[in-house]
Design a protein around this motif. Structure first.
Motif, PDB file in Angstrom:
ATOM      1  N   ASP A   1       0.869  -1.171   0.000  1.00 18.50           N
ATOM      2  CA  ASP A   1       0.000   0.000   0.000  1.00 18.50           C
ATOM      3  C   ASP A   1       0.908   1.224   0.000  1.00 18.50           C
ATOM      4  N   LEU A   2       0.907   1.984  -1.086  1.00 17.51           N
ATOM      5  CA  LEU A   2       1.841   3.096  -1.215  1.00 17.51           C
ATOM      6  C   LEU A   2       1.523   4.250  -0.273  1.00 17.51           C
ATOM      7  N   ALA A   3       0.288   4.327   0.205  1.00 22.05           N
ATOM      8  CA  ALA A   3      -0.079   5.408   1.116  1.00 22.05           C
ATOM      9  C   ALA A   3       0.440   5.157   2.522  1.00 22.05           C
ATOM     10  N   THR A   4       0.448   3.907   2.954  1.00 23.49           N
ATOM     11  CA  THR A   4       0.815   3.591   4.338  1.00 23.49           C
ATOM     12  C   THR A   4       2.159   2.893   4.455  1.00 23.49           C
TER      13      THR A   4
ATOM     14  N   ARG B   1      -6.738   4.729  -7.248  1.00 21.02           N
ATOM     15  CA  ARG B   1      -7.610   5.555  -6.409  1.00 21.02           C
ATOM     16  C   ARG B   1      -7.811   6.902  -7.082  1.00 21.02           C
ATOM     17  N   LEU B   2      -9.082   7.288  -7.235  1.00 22.57           N
ATOM     18  CA  LEU B   2      -9.401   8.595  -7.762  1.00 22.57           C
ATOM     19  C   LEU B   2      -9.322   9.617  -6.629  1.00 22.57           C
TER      20      LEU B   2
ATOM     21  N   ARG C   1      -8.133  13.430 -11.194  1.00 22.13           N
ATOM     22  CA  ARG C   1      -6.797  12.923 -10.895  1.00 22.13           C
ATOM     23  C   ARG C   1      -6.864  11.501 -10.331  1.00 22.13           C
ATOM     24  N   THR C   2      -5.927  10.684 -10.758  1.00 21.08           N
ATOM     25  CA  THR C   2      -5.893   9.274 -10.353  1.00 21.08           C
ATOM     26  C   THR C   2      -4.492   8.916  -9.901  1.00 21.08           C
ATOM     27  N   ARG C   3      -4.426   8.097  -8.874  1.00 24.27           N
ATOM     28  CA  ARG C   3      -3.151   7.694  -8.301  1.00 24.27           C
ATOM     29  C   ARG C   3      -3.086   6.167  -8.217  1.00 24.27           C
ATOM     30  N   VAL C   4      -1.934   5.604  -8.540  1.00 25.72           N
ATOM     31  CA  VAL C   4      -1.697   4.183  -8.277  1.00 25.72           C
ATOM     32  C   VAL C   4      -1.553   4.015  -6.771  1.00 25.72           C
ATOM     33  N   SER C   5      -2.382   3.171  -6.177  1.00 30.65           N
ATOM     34  CA  SER C   5      -2.424   3.039  -4.716  1.00 30.65           C
ATOM     35  C   SER C   5      -1.652   1.845  -4.187  1.00 30.65           C
TER      36      SER C   5
END
Length: 378
Positions: free
Chosen positions: A292-295, A340-341, A323-327
């Protein structure tokens, strides 16, 4: 045909590049064709066999001993076995589990699934890793044709690239999986090959799940007054799935909370304008590491996919829907495992958070979907 007879019936696995493996019939005797892929789970073979995402695939089990716990009537993910063929090394002679009601080879035979045992699945898996997933045929019976003839038939079989298979495995009629306990939300789940545990996981969270055919229209989706829309896993090439892509774009336009898994992740990618591509040999099994790139948290996850989304990992992307991000990414090969949008309530993952055979590291994603619906309601 009895199990004892099957154990002595010759069988042959032929790959489209000409490699062949001899063994013995396991399950039904006959012939079958499909894409040869390998699954790395040491358990959960019953869930694998009944996963609609394996439609038209010949599944090679990397675990050497298969069938030890037999077959029960509680664990199937759908009403039938979907694999085109089954390849094992050492099948269990006698199943041993208190839940078992019959043996695996009896189940394969009853459902007409052609398999082969006695194959060096380690060598076969290494071959598929080096050469890539490819078409294959399993042939069994007392009088097998010569290998060149069988090879020609394998090479005439349809490829997975370009195959639109979701309508072949999805429900023909809508059905409801009611919330367990107090109802909190209503979700329209587009069935692209949904596994039975998926709506159950949502029902556990107080969600009425209306499972709709893969051919459902936007009007049919919104006829159930959904608080959220879900796109399921499924088989085939996402580049050939034009209808689900257009349907998802309609949902995104309405800004309804949206969650997709596996094939649903690829459909979201294409709906946002990203491409998809075929992996060399795919991810299949219940031991795939995802970050998980966010955590920064690493989850051990269940996978079954041969295609992936082509999206940049190092930056956010501007798409027609914001905008969209690879999560999430796979730690084995950096393949995109989630989107994730940032401007709309929508996200997806490439793996299986329902994970009936385990692991359960990703179960929180259903709670994230609930949080999206709570946020929109507030």
């Amino acid at each position: 045909m009895t199990s004892a007879t099957q154990a002595t019936t010759p069988a042959l696995l032929v790959l489209e590049d000409g490699r062949a493996f001899r063994g013995r019939a396991y399950g039904a005797v006959g012939e079958t064709f499909g894409e040869a892929v390998f699954a790395t789970g040491m358990t959960g073979y019953q869930e694998t066999l009944t996963d609609p995402s394996y439609h038209r695939q010949v599944v090679v089990m990397t675990a050497p001993h298969v069938g030890n716990t037999g077959v029960n009537d509680e664990d199937p993910e759908s009403a039938r076995i979907w694999v085109a063929g089954y390849v094992v090394r050492d099948p269990a002679r006698v199943p041993s589990n208190w839940r078992s009601v019959r043996s695996l080879d009896q189940e394969l035979t009853a459902q007409g699934v052609v398999g082969i045992s006695g194959v060096d699945t380690r060598a076969l898996t290494r071959h598929l890793r080096e050469r890539g997933a490819m078409r294959a045929g399993i042939f069994s019976g007392p009088a097998l044709a010569d290998e060149p003839t069988l090879l020609a038939r394998v090479r005439a079989a349809p490829r997975m690239t370009g195959a639109d298979l979701a309508p072949e495995v999805a429900t023909a009629e809508p059905y409801l999986v009611p919330a367990l306990g107090r109802k909190r939300f209503t979700v329209a789940a587009v069935d692209l090959g949904i596994k039975g545990m998926t709506p159950h996981r949502m029902a556990e969270r107080g969600i009425d799940v209306h499972v709709l055919p893969a051919t459902a229209t936007l009007d049919e989706v919104y006829a159930v007054s959904p608080d959220g829309v879900f796109f399921s896993n499924g088989p085939g090439d996402p580049a050939a799935a034009a209808h689900p892509v257009e349907l998802m774009r309609g949902v995104l336009d309405r800004r309804t909370p949206l969650f997709g898994i596996c094939f649903g992740n690829q459909i979201l990618g294409r709906a946002l304008g990203f491409g998809t591509f075929k992996l060399k040999y795919g991810h299949r099994g219940i031991n795939q590491p995802v970050k998980d790139l966010a955590t920064g948290r690493v989850e051990v996850t269940a996978h079954n996919h041969g295609f992936a989304v082509d999206a940049p990992l190092d930056r956010d992307s501007d798409t027609p829907h914001g905008r969209t991000r690879v999560s999430h990414v796979c730690l084995n090969d950096n393949v995109v495992e989630g989107l994730r949008l940032l401007d709309r309530p929508a996200f997806s993952v490439q793996y299986h958070p329902e994970a009936a055979a385990g692991p359960h590291d990703a179960a929180y994603l259903f709670d994230r979907f609930v949080s999206l619906m709570e946020g929109e309601r507030a």
